[in-house]
Scaffold this motif. Structure first.
Motif, PDB file in Angstrom:
ATOM      1  N   LEU A  78       0.798  -1.224   0.000  1.00 53.29           N
ATOM      2  CA  LEU A  78       0.000   0.000   0.000  1.00 53.29           C
ATOM      3  C   LEU A  78       0.832   1.277   0.000  1.00 53.29           C
ATOM      4  O   LEU A  78       0.461   2.259  -0.640  1.00 53.29           O
ATOM      5  N   HIS A  79       1.944   1.290   0.706  1.00 57.08           N
ATOM      6  CA  HIS A  79       2.769   2.505   0.724  1.00 57.08           C
ATOM      7  C   HIS A  79       3.300   2.821  -0.680  1.00 57.08           C
ATOM      8  O   HIS A  79       3.287   3.980  -1.115  1.00 57.08           O
ATOM      9  N   SER A  80       3.772   1.791  -1.379  1.00 55.47           N
ATOM     10  CA  SER A  80       4.260   2.002  -2.749  1.00 55.47           C
ATOM     11  C   SER A  80       3.127   2.422  -3.669  1.00 55.47           C
ATOM     12  O   SER A  80       3.304   3.279  -4.541  1.00 55.47           O
ATOM     13  N   ALA A  81       1.948   1.809  -3.495  1.00 61.84           N
ATOM     14  CA  ALA A  81       0.796   2.173  -4.318  1.00 61.84           C
ATOM     15  C   ALA A  81       0.430   3.634  -4.118  1.00 61.84           C
ATOM     16  O   ALA A  81       0.222   4.383  -5.087  1.00 61.84           O
ATOM     17  N   ILE A  82       0.367   4.065  -2.867  1.00 60.60           N
ATOM     18  CA  ILE A  82      -0.009   5.451  -2.571  1.00 60.60           C
ATOM     19  C   ILE A  82       1.029   6.417  -3.118  1.00 60.60           C
ATOM     20  O   ILE A  82       0.682   7.449  -3.715  1.00 60.60           O
ATOM     21  N   ASP A  83       2.307   6.101  -2.956  1.00 64.13           N
ATOM     22  CA  ASP A  83       3.362   6.992  -3.459  1.00 64.13           C
ATOM     23  C   ASP A  83       3.250   7.175  -4.969  1.00 64.13           C
ATOM     24  O   ASP A  83       3.335   8.310  -5.477  1.00 64.13           O
ATOM     25  N   ASN A  84       3.082   6.084  -5.720  1.00 60.60           N
ATOM     26  CA  ASN A  84       2.986   6.173  -7.174  1.00 60.60           C
ATOM     27  C   ASN A  84       1.731   6.901  -7.621  1.00 60.60           C
ATOM     28  O   ASN A  84       1.775   7.731  -8.542  1.00 60.60           O
ATOM     29  N   LEU A  85       0.614   6.614  -6.978  1.00 67.81           N
ATOM     30  CA  LEU A  85      -0.641   7.236  -7.383  1.00 67.81           C
ATOM     31  C   LEU A  85      -0.661   8.728  -7.044  1.00 67.81           C
ATOM     32  O   LEU A  85      -1.166   9.542  -7.827  1.00 67.81           O
ATOM     33  N   LYS A  86      -0.113   9.104  -5.902  1.00 63.78           N
ATOM     34  CA  LYS A  86      -0.052  10.530  -5.540  1.00 63.78           C
ATOM     35  C   LYS A  86       0.847  11.297  -6.510  1.00 63.78           C
ATOM     36  O   LYS A  86       0.527  12.427  -6.905  1.00 63.78           O
ATOM     37  N   LYS A  87       1.961  10.700  -6.883  1.00 62.04           N
ATOM     38  CA  LYS A  87       2.852  11.351  -7.841  1.00 62.04           C
ATOM     39  C   LYS A  87       2.158  11.545  -9.182  1.00 62.04           C
ATOM     40  O   LYS A  87       2.231  12.620  -9.800  1.00 62.04           O
ATOM     41  N   ALA A  88       1.463  10.502  -9.642  1.00 65.15           N
ATOM     42  CA  ALA A  88       0.740  10.602 -10.907  1.00 65.15           C
ATOM     43  C   ALA A  88      -0.357  11.656 -10.830  1.00 65.15           C
ATOM     44  O   ALA A  88      -0.562  12.430 -11.778  1.00 65.15           O
ATOM     45  N   LEU A  89      -1.049  11.709  -9.691  1.00 71.64           N
ATOM     46  CA  LEU A  89      -2.135  12.677  -9.528  1.00 71.64           C
ATOM     47  C   LEU A  89      -1.616  14.104  -9.579  1.00 71.64           C
ATOM     48  O   LEU A  89      -2.244  14.985 -10.189  1.00 71.64           O
TER      49      LEU A  89
END
Length: 288
Positions: A78-89
């Motif tokens: 989840l931490h990696s998922a959130i980091d990637n998705l926040k960056k993309a957003l």
């Protein structure tokens, strides 16, 4: 048969943007077939090539980051998922603006990551923003399936935080949209009715819960080609015992058949086009 993303377009340089686009889509196909390591490797290559070609803060890199985030989400990293998705957003907002339809998919995936990480306030904020974008999106880009998923997800979040009354409102909103759609999906409607029943039960409204469970069961049995449930003879002397038995049978059948619904919806959504929303969060039954 395994496809080597490095040989997808052998006449082009490995760092060519066409290679990156092919690797990104190949990563999604690997994800759809549960080849997570291959999926990540393909997406890592896509990120490197797109960064070299377009720069770190570009839409192609944002696309790659979203796909990576969804891979991590599938693996519950989840931490990696959130980091990637926040960056993309952040990249999407900077280039497309706050209300662009493409942001809704990213917000939906981000909400799911927060949900599974028990960060419910952040999940609610992301899901609410996704819903606002979906509701304001005009034809022909409006996706009613996305709106249904948004309201279902908000209902699930309300249930998780103990607000069953708000959950009922969200589930009813999802049901009303689904009912008005051309070619409404009966399995999706069944799962929505099941979620609504759980919310009514949480509120202690047993008659409303029983009605929703019954409707869910009828839709599932009809959709899956099962035998129609027998009706109970309205005999006043028999009614208390029969209603208790029917209640038990309906809940048990709903729980078993909703497993089938989740398998169908998740399997169908995993290999869809890039415009398809991530798998929606839900309570017992998920809406994809």
């Amino acid at each position: 048969r395994r496809v080597d993303h490095c040989q997808a377009a052998p006449w082009l340089d490995r760092q060519h943007p066409a290679h990156a686009a092919t690797s990104a889509e190949l990563g999604r196909l690997y994800l759809a077939t549960d080849h997570y390591d291959n999926a990540k490797n393909a997406l890592f290559h896509a990120v490197d090539a797109d960064t070299a070609a377009f720069g770190e803060n570009s839409l192609p890199v944002a696309r790659d980051e979203i796909y990576l985030g969804e891979i991590y989400l599938e693996r519950m990293e989840l931490h990696s998922a959130i980091d990637n998705l926040k960056k993309a957003l952040r990249t999407q907002k900077a280039i497309l603006g706050d209300g662009h339809p493409d942001l809704a998919r990213t917000l939906n995936s981000l909400a799911a990551a927060y949900y599974y990480g028990a960060e419910y306030d952040k999940a609610f904020a992301a899901q609410r923003d996704a819903l606002i974008i979906d509701l304001e999106t005009k034809e022909p880009f409006n996706d009613e399936d996305a709106e249904v998923a948004d309201f279902n997800n908000l209902g699930a979040l309300a249930m998780k935080t103990g607000d069953a009354r708000a959950a009922v409102e969200h589930y009813l909103a999802a049901i009303n949209i689904e009912k008005l759609k051309p070619g409404a999906n009966p399995l999706r409607m069944a799962s929505l009715r099941h979620n609504l029943a759980e919310a009514h039960e949480k509120l202690g409204d047993d008659p409303a819960a029983l009605a929703a469970y019954s409707e869910s069961l009828k839709l599932m049995r009809w959709s899956l080609g099962l035998v129609k449930i027998c009706s109970v003879t309205p005999n006043s002397a028999m009614r208390p015992r029969c209603m208790k038995a029917v209640w038990s049978d309906i809940r048990a059948a709903c729980c078993m058949l909703c497993v089938t619904i989740m398998i169908v919806t998740v399997g169908a959504s995993s290999a869809t086009s890039s415009s398809m929303r991530a798998v929606a969060i839900g309570s017992s039954a998920e809406v994809g």
